[in-house]
Write a protein that holds these residues in place. Sequence first.
Motif, PDB file in Angstrom:
ATOM      1  N   GLU A 209     -39.016 -11.350  33.427  1.00  8.18           N
ATOM      2  CA  GLU A 209     -39.131 -12.616  32.707  1.00  8.18           C
ATOM      3  C   GLU A 209     -40.575 -13.093  32.742  1.00  8.18           C
ATOM      4  O   GLU A 209     -41.208 -13.097  33.789  1.00  8.18           O
ATOM      5  CB  GLU A 209     -38.234 -13.674  33.337  1.00  8.18           C
TER       6      GLU A 209
ATOM      7  N   SER B 212     -44.244 -13.956  29.945  1.00  8.62           N
ATOM      8  CA  SER B 212     -44.875 -13.706  28.647  1.00  8.62           C
ATOM      9  C   SER B 212     -44.782 -12.222  28.308  1.00  8.62           C
ATOM     10  O   SER B 212     -44.523 -11.385  29.174  1.00  8.62           O
ATOM     11  CB  SER B 212     -46.351 -14.131  28.695  1.00  8.62           C
ATOM     12  N   SER B 213     -45.012 -11.898  27.052  1.00  5.87           N
ATOM     13  CA  SER B 213     -44.938 -10.485  26.655  1.00  5.87           C
ATOM     14  C   SER B 213     -46.012  -9.671  27.385  1.00  5.87           C
ATOM     15  O   SER B 213     -45.772  -8.536  27.770  1.00  5.87           O
ATOM     16  CB  SER B 213     -45.084 -10.333  25.141  1.00  5.87           C
ATOM     17  N   ARG B 214     -47.186 -10.264  27.619  1.00  5.55           N
ATOM     18  CA  ARG B 214     -48.234  -9.557  28.373  1.00  5.55           C
ATOM     19  C   ARG B 214     -47.751  -9.271  29.790  1.00  5.55           C
ATOM     20  O   ARG B 214     -47.924  -8.173  30.301  1.00  5.55           O
ATOM     21  CB  ARG B 214     -49.524 -10.384  28.445  1.00  5.55           C
TER      22      ARG B 214
ATOM     23  N   ARG C 100     -44.621  -9.056  30.883  1.00  6.80           N
ATOM     24  CA  ARG C 100     -43.543  -8.051  30.856  1.00  6.80           C
ATOM     25  C   ARG C 100     -44.104  -6.654  30.657  1.00  6.80           C
ATOM     26  O   ARG C 100     -43.677  -5.709  31.327  1.00  6.80           O
ATOM     27  CB  ARG C 100     -42.536  -8.396  29.758  1.00  6.80           C
ATOM     28  N   ASN C 101     -45.061  -6.505  29.742  1.00  2.32           N
ATOM     29  CA  ASN C 101     -45.649  -5.183  29.480  1.00  2.32           C
ATOM     30  C   ASN C 101     -46.395  -4.645  30.691  1.00  2.32           C
ATOM     31  O   ASN C 101     -46.227  -3.488  31.068  1.00  2.32           O
ATOM     32  CB  ASN C 101     -46.587  -5.246  28.271  1.00  2.32           C
TER      33      ASN C 101
END
Length: 163
Positions: free
Chosen positions: A45, A47-49, A51-52
């Motif tokens: 969980e 931000s996309s940054r 998570r990546n």
Amino acid sequence: MSYQIKSGKIRDTELPFERSKNSSMAMPDNRKSEITQRQIKNEIEGSSRFRNIAAEMGLQYGINTSGLKATNNSSFPASLNAVAAIQGNQIHFGPWQDSDQNIRHEVAHAIDNRLNGVPAGDKFINGYSVDTTREKVVDRMIKNYDCPQLPANSIKPLRANGL
């Protein structure tokens, strides 16, 4: 389980809620049946940054990073005189402190904790036991992190408001 039916005989073969082809005396189950299943969060969980980076670093080190949760604009790190801090599977970033470098650093702490166990704190800051002994190890992990190369067409320009 045994129960007594109208005729006075005790039967061991049927429960009161079973329907049987041989018996018309079995009581039907009229209770509402609700099956509920609690969903277990098994994903990263944040931000996309975040998570990546967490997923990529987890793959590189062979550690499942699902369950990590990032909280941005948290006041918790300031109470430790830090810009970011990890507490269990929760990573807290102070306001505007969720840079790629800080994300990698805190995710490396999470991976190190899973590989080597959570270290005992070596300092007390505002009542919290804080460990500072693993900072060099985590910094080496970041140095060795193979940053994934994004395709050129996946990079989008920022809008004026920064989103």
